[in-house]
Design a protein around this motif. Structure first.
Motif, PDB file in Angstrom:
ATOM      1  N   MET A 126     -40.463 -33.300 -41.044  1.00 22.74           N
ATOM      2  CA  MET A 126     -40.342 -34.644 -41.497  1.00 22.74           C
ATOM      3  C   MET A 126     -38.767 -34.790 -42.229  1.00 22.74           C
ATOM      4  O   MET A 126     -38.043 -35.837 -41.798  1.00 22.74           O
ATOM      5  CB  MET A 126     -41.143 -35.161 -42.338  1.00 22.74           C
ATOM      6  N   ALA A 127     -38.323 -33.934 -43.042  1.00 23.64           N
ATOM      7  CA  ALA A 127     -37.152 -33.997 -43.805  1.00 23.64           C
ATOM      8  C   ALA A 127     -35.881 -34.235 -42.786  1.00 23.64           C
ATOM      9  O   ALA A 127     -35.076 -34.909 -42.933  1.00 23.64           O
ATOM     10  CB  ALA A 127     -37.044 -32.961 -45.075  1.00 23.64           C
ATOM     11  N   GLY A 128     -36.044 -33.192 -41.833  1.00 22.03           N
ATOM     12  CA  GLY A 128     -34.861 -33.253 -40.943  1.00 22.03           C
ATOM     13  C   GLY A 128     -34.941 -34.342 -40.028  1.00 22.03           C
ATOM     14  O   GLY A 128     -33.804 -34.986 -39.879  1.00 22.03           O
ATOM     15  N   TRP A 129     -36.126 -35.188 -39.687  1.00 15.52           N
ATOM     16  CA  TRP A 129     -36.004 -36.142 -38.867  1.00 15.52           C
ATOM     17  C   TRP A 129     -35.475 -37.473 -39.690  1.00 15.52           C
ATOM     18  O   TRP A 129     -35.110 -38.454 -39.368  1.00 15.52           O
ATOM     19  CB  TRP A 129     -37.569 -36.513 -38.465  1.00 15.52           C
ATOM     20  N   LEU A 130     -35.699 -37.716 -40.981  1.00 16.50           N
ATOM     21  CA  LEU A 130     -35.334 -38.474 -41.892  1.00 16.50           C
ATOM     22  C   LEU A 130     -34.025 -38.396 -42.379  1.00 16.50           C
ATOM     23  O   LEU A 130     -33.528 -39.398 -42.991  1.00 16.50           O
ATOM     24  CB  LEU A 130     -36.197 -38.665 -43.090  1.00 16.50           C
ATOM     25  N   GLN A 131     -33.120 -37.327 -41.922  1.00 17.74           N
ATOM     26  CA  GLN A 131     -31.920 -37.270 -42.411  1.00 17.74           C
ATOM     27  C   GLN A 131     -31.146 -38.315 -41.848  1.00 17.74           C
ATOM     28  O   GLN A 131     -30.271 -38.980 -43.031  1.00 17.74           O
ATOM     29  CB  GLN A 131     -31.304 -35.908 -42.122  1.00 17.74           C
ATOM     30  N   LEU A 175     -42.486 -27.990 -53.601  1.00 19.03           N
ATOM     31  CA  LEU A 175     -42.243 -29.456 -54.523  1.00 19.03           C
ATOM     32  C   LEU A 175     -42.975 -30.388 -53.887  1.00 19.03           C
ATOM     33  O   LEU A 175     -43.948 -30.831 -54.585  1.00 19.03           O
ATOM     34  CB  LEU A 175     -40.780 -29.625 -54.661  1.00 19.03           C
ATOM     35  N   ALA A 176     -42.847 -30.445 -52.463  1.00 19.47           N
ATOM     36  CA  ALA A 176     -43.557 -31.668 -51.875  1.00 19.47           C
ATOM     37  C   ALA A 176     -45.169 -31.418 -51.750  1.00 19.47           C
ATOM     38  O   ALA A 176     -45.861 -32.304 -51.868  1.00 19.47           O
ATOM     39  CB  ALA A 176     -42.884 -31.717 -50.395  1.00 19.47           C
ATOM     40  N   PHE A 177     -45.512 -30.170 -51.663  1.00 22.46           N
ATOM     41  CA  PHE A 177     -46.813 -29.826 -51.648  1.00 22.46           C
ATOM     42  C   PHE A 177     -47.512 -30.255 -52.831  1.00 22.46           C
ATOM     43  O   PHE A 177     -48.606 -30.743 -52.812  1.00 22.46           O
ATOM     44  CB  PHE A 177     -46.983 -28.304 -51.323  1.00 22.46           C
ATOM     45  N   THR A 178     -46.895 -29.851 -53.919  1.00 24.38           N
ATOM     46  CA  THR A 178     -47.420 -30.192 -55.281  1.00 24.38           C
ATOM     47  C   THR A 178     -47.620 -31.620 -55.758  1.00 24.38           C
ATOM     48  O   THR A 178     -48.523 -32.089 -56.136  1.00 24.38           O
ATOM     49  CB  THR A 178     -46.365 -29.476 -56.536  1.00 24.38           C
ATOM     50  N   ILE A 179     -46.600 -32.381 -55.291  1.00 20.06           N
ATOM     51  CA  ILE A 179     -46.523 -33.890 -55.316  1.00 20.06           C
ATOM     52  C   ILE A 179     -47.348 -34.474 -54.645  1.00 20.06           C
ATOM     53  O   ILE A 179     -48.040 -35.527 -55.022  1.00 20.06           O
ATOM     54  CB  ILE A 179     -45.255 -34.475 -55.344  1.00 20.06           C
ATOM     55  N   PHE A 180     -47.591 -34.002 -53.381  1.00 14.17           N
ATOM     56  CA  PHE A 180     -48.501 -34.641 -52.396  1.00 14.17           C
ATOM     57  C   PHE A 180     -49.991 -34.374 -52.835  1.00 14.17           C
ATOM     58  O   PHE A 180     -50.468 -35.444 -53.087  1.00 14.17           O
ATOM     59  CB  PHE A 180     -48.609 -33.863 -51.135  1.00 14.17           C
ATOM     60  N   THR A 218     -45.493 -26.526 -44.917  1.00 13.34           N
ATOM     61  CA  THR A 218     -44.134 -26.381 -44.851  1.00 13.34           C
ATOM     62  C   THR A 218     -43.337 -26.731 -43.637  1.00 13.34           C
ATOM     63  O   THR A 218     -42.450 -27.351 -43.789  1.00 13.34           O
ATOM     64  CB  THR A 218     -43.874 -24.654 -45.106  1.00 13.34           C
ATOM     65  N   ALA A 219     -43.992 -26.409 -42.429  1.00 13.12           N
ATOM     66  CA  ALA A 219     -43.354 -26.722 -41.239  1.00 13.12           C
ATOM     67  C   ALA A 219     -43.233 -28.213 -41.214  1.00 13.12           C
ATOM     68  O   ALA A 219     -42.325 -28.908 -40.565  1.00 13.12           O
ATOM     69  CB  ALA A 219     -44.202 -25.996 -39.939  1.00 13.12           C
ATOM     70  N   LEU A 220     -44.360 -28.955 -41.678  1.00 14.66           N
ATOM     71  CA  LEU A 220     -44.429 -30.296 -41.600  1.00 14.66           C
ATOM     72  C   LEU A 220     -43.325 -30.958 -42.425  1.00 14.66           C
ATOM     73  O   LEU A 220     -42.778 -31.882 -41.803  1.00 14.66           O
ATOM     74  CB  LEU A 220     -45.798 -30.751 -41.956  1.00 14.66           C
TER      75      LEU A 220
END
Length: 597
Positions: free
Chosen positions: A466-471, A487-492, A460-462
């Motif tokens: 990453m989402a904040g850095w890519l904004q 959602l990202a955990f499942t897709i990953f 979750t922290a990762l």
């Protein structure tokens, strides 16, 4: 496990499993060319079927006109229809490049030229030329796919193994999808679409030039010599014990009628789509859904039964040649003989070699990717509609993190194949691909377990970091959604499983075809992979409406168990085949080959 040599004879090889095998393969020049070829396979679909629509939307092309561009997808869906050409036809003037390169390099150059010329056009004012270039590029792309898949099978050896080359081509393909998709959109926002298409067109031209130096099976440039070789192969049809010309012609007529209907159906549909008024234009999706399975039935399934009938005649000694008249004595080389060699013989070879095991092969091909392919079209409605995530969330989780997961899965899968063997990984891949549907089932009812697992391992922290850095990179102002981590955990994890399973599946599929007919046999088998998904989507959509996503994911996980069982049966079949051929080892990496007593 055994592999076919260049002359289709069965050989064994000694290979040290693990990192040694992997490093030796990666240092081989064939691996570098394979990465380039895999990238070349993945980039055009992203540009002709994906980001192209973003450019058309930006150019204010209406949606009805955009529908015409979806026709280019037919080139990929039905590429097997012209696959026999790449096995049996040499291009005049290009024969010296090699059996596969004579098709690969020119197609890559055509793609590059098409992209560069498209960059200089305005899609709205030059729509006819623009769409024609897209169609030419897609056809060339589908053709190079056939050639590259056959090239991989042809050049594999004990150093650049088939398993490693299959993994590398998938990695190149997925990397190109990321570059041509997400990064293509980013660069278009900053530099414009013409820049993006010139850049990627330059990539394809560079790869096409590099392809000239790739290793390949040599083909003589002497037209007379090539004709003599072809005539000699045809003359084998008249050997003692082969079926009579009458039987061959009956089989050819039946197969020819089926293939003619299939090709004619596609051509008529394309002509209607390009010439009809927008309101009368047929729908590509409906055509693919309804006619796609029928075309596969007409060009693969029914011809396979016809080929089985021919093999049965030969094995029972009925309608076979009892005295060879000799070349030129009463039988010349006929055009129908060449057609039989191109259309029917790849199937009779496969059916004759596999026997009843062909039913197991086809069942496995039809079911192995069912857990992810059958529900793929419902993914975005599930993410956006059912779960309520934003487009930015889904783009990050599926297009960025998902691609990274697939690449990681391919790398892990490639290494594990060298350590544990192809068939073990094929079976393991089926297990984890089915199991990841249970992750989606939890997500469908809130995702509490997915969130807890993501929190527990620091995922979750990762993701939030990453989402904040890519904004800023994606020009996204809104912060990540609260449930993005689950959602990202499942897709990953699903994409990691797809990568591992995909590496093993392509390697296995490549291993069961004969090098002599690699282009045709691989293209035909690969087309079946998508058939079950096409057939099942209508019923799955109805099930979603009636029962909801949770039950659908449980159902697809149970279907995946069928693929696991079939993998185990295929593993046992290949082990038995190895013992019968005098080889004890069931896999090329399971140890050194020992002659059976």
């Amino acid at each position: 496990m055994v592999e076919a040599a260049a002359d289709d004879t069965v050989v064994t090889k000694k290979a040290k499993p693990g990192w040694g095998t992997l490093l030796r393969s990666l240092r081989n020049p064939k691996s570098g060319f394979m990465l380039l070829f895999g990238f070349a396979q993945g980039l055009p679909p992203a540009l002709f079927l994906g980001t192209l629509y973003a450019w058309l939307s930006e150019a204010e092309v209406d949606l009805e006109t955009m529908g015409v561009f979806s026709l280019v997808g037919l080139a990929y869906a039905f590429q097997f229809l012209w696959s026999p050409l790449l096995d049996k036809v040499d291009i005049p003037g290009l024969r010296r490049l090699g059996k596969r390169k004579q098709w690969i390099a020119p197609m890559q150059l055509i793609i590059g030229i098409a992209l560069v010329v498209m960059a200089g056009l305005d899609p709205k004012s030059a729509l006819a030329t623009f769409s024609l270039l897209a169609a030419i590029g897609a056809f060339a792309s589908a053709t190079q796919d056939i050639g590259i898949n056959a090239w991989r099978i042809d050049v594999a050896d004990e150093v650049a193994t088939l398993d490693i080359l299959s993994t590398i081509t998938q990695m190149g393909f997925r990397l190109a999808s990321l570059v041509g998709g997400a990064f293509g959109l980013i660069m278009a926002d900053r530099y414009g679409w013409p820049f993006v298409y010139v850049l990627f067109g330059g990539f394809m031209l560079a790869i096409g030039f590099a392809a000239l130096f790739a290793p390949d099976a040599r083909v003589s440039g002497d037209r007379a010599a090539n004709a003599a070789v072809a005539d000699a192969e045809v003359a084998e049809l008249y050997n003692v014990g082969e079926v009579t010309e009458k039987v061959r012609n009956r089989a050819l007529l039946a197969v020819g009628v089926l293939w003619t209907w299939a090709i004619g159906t596609v051509v008529v549909f394309m002509v209607r789509s390009m010439t009809a008024a927008p309101e009368n234009r047929p729908d590509v999706t409906e055509f693919t859904t309804f006619y796609g399975p029928l075309i596969v039935l007409a060009t693969i399934v029914l011809p396979a039964f016809i080929a089985a009938w021919v093999v049965k005649q030969q094995r029972e000694g009925r309608h076979v040649i009892v005295a060879a008249p000799g070349v030129g004595a009463g039988h010349g080389v006929k055009f129908t003989d060449h057609l039989y060699r191109a259309l029917v013989q790849p199937l009779t070879e496969f059916v004759g070699r596999m026997g009843w095991s062909l039913m197991l092969i086809l069942a496995l091909v039809l079911t192995y990717r069912i857990t992810d392919s059958v529900w793929g079209v419902f993914a975005y409605p599930f993410y956006l509609g059912e779960l309520g995530f934003t487009g930015e969330d889904v783009a990050f989780a599926s297009k960025i993190l998902g691609i990274i997961a697939i690449l990681l899965g391919l790398a892990i899968g490639g290494w594990m194949i060298t350590k544990l063997g192809r068939m073990f990984m094929l079976t393991f891949g089926a297990v984890i691909a089915a199991a990841t549907n249970l992750l989606y089932a939890d997500l469908a009812v809130g995702g509490a377990r997915m969130q807890a697992a993501s929190d527990a391992i620091g995922f979750t922290a990762l993701v939030n970091g990453m989402a904040g850095w890519l904004q800023p990179l994606f020009f996204v102002a809104a912060p990540p959604s609260e449930g993005l981590a689950r959602l990202a955990f499942t897709i990953f994890w699903e994409n990691l499983a797809i990568g591992i399973a995909g590496a093993a599946y392509i390697a296995w599929l490549s291993s069961i075809v004969a090098k002599r007919y690699a282009a045709t046999q691989f293209a035909l088998l690969a087309s079946l992979t998508l058939l079950i998904g096409t057939l099942g989507r209508g019923a799955l959509g109805q099930m979603i409406e009636e029962r909801g996503y949770y039950y659908v994911f449980i159902f697809t996980a149970l279907i995946g168990v069928v693929a696991v069982v079939l993998c185990a049966l295929e593993w046992a079949r290949e082990a038995r085949a190895g013992r019968r051929s005098g080889v004890v080892q069931p896999d090329p990496y399971a140890g050194e080959a020992v002659a059976a007593e």
